[in-house]
Design an enzyme around this catalytic site. Sequence first.
Site, PDB file in Angstrom:
ATOM      1  N   ASN A 224      -6.305  -2.550   2.473  1.00  0.00           N
ATOM      2  CA  ASN A 224      -6.334  -3.998   2.635  1.00  0.00           C
ATOM      3  C   ASN A 224      -7.782  -4.457   2.738  1.00  0.00           C
ATOM      4  O   ASN A 224      -8.595  -3.818   3.412  1.00  0.00           O
ATOM      5  CB  ASN A 224      -5.597  -4.415   3.905  1.00  0.00           C
ATOM      6  CG  ASN A 224      -4.098  -4.305   3.778  1.00  0.00           C
ATOM      7  OD1 ASN A 224      -3.551  -4.295   2.684  1.00  0.00           O
ATOM      8  ND2 ASN A 224      -3.412  -4.231   4.898  1.00  0.00           N
TER       9      ASN A 224
ATOM     10  N   ARG B  45       0.839  -1.211   0.000  1.00  0.00           N
ATOM     11  CA  ARG B  45       0.000   0.000   0.000  1.00  0.00           C
ATOM     12  C   ARG B  45       0.870   1.256   0.000  1.00  0.00           C
ATOM     13  O   ARG B  45       0.573   2.221  -0.695  1.00  0.00           O
ATOM     14  CB  ARG B  45      -0.949   0.017   1.196  1.00  0.00           C
ATOM     15  CG  ARG B  45      -2.064  -1.004   1.083  1.00  0.00           C
ATOM     16  CD  ARG B  45      -2.960  -1.000   2.292  1.00  0.00           C
ATOM     17  NE  ARG B  45      -2.178  -1.274   3.488  1.00  0.00           N
ATOM     18  CZ  ARG B  45      -2.378  -0.729   4.691  1.00  0.00           C
ATOM     19  NH1 ARG B  45      -3.374   0.107   4.878  1.00  0.00           N
ATOM     20  NH2 ARG B  45      -1.622  -1.036   5.712  1.00  0.00           N
TER      21      ARG B  45
END
Length: 86
Positions: free
Chosen positions: A33, A15
């Site tokens: 997520n 990320r």
Amino acid sequence: MTAWVRGRVQGVGFRWWTRSRALELGLTGWAANLRDGRVEIVAEGPRESCEKLLDMVRTGDTPGQVEGVVERWSEPKGSMVGFVER
């Protein structure tokens, strides 16, 4: 553009890496997520820049291991500011 990335992409800095690439491309949005182990990427900006981000995710030197990417295109809403990790 919304993309769902599967593979070993959680707990490896994916990320953060996505956020960095998106900011370099001038995109807004987020990377988050999901409970099933995938990462969801929502990005707004010029289509060419979104396509570059997708290319980097698919073929770049990402943290972890990307096994597949599915994307969906829609009209930008223009309400996002910055690019964050969720």
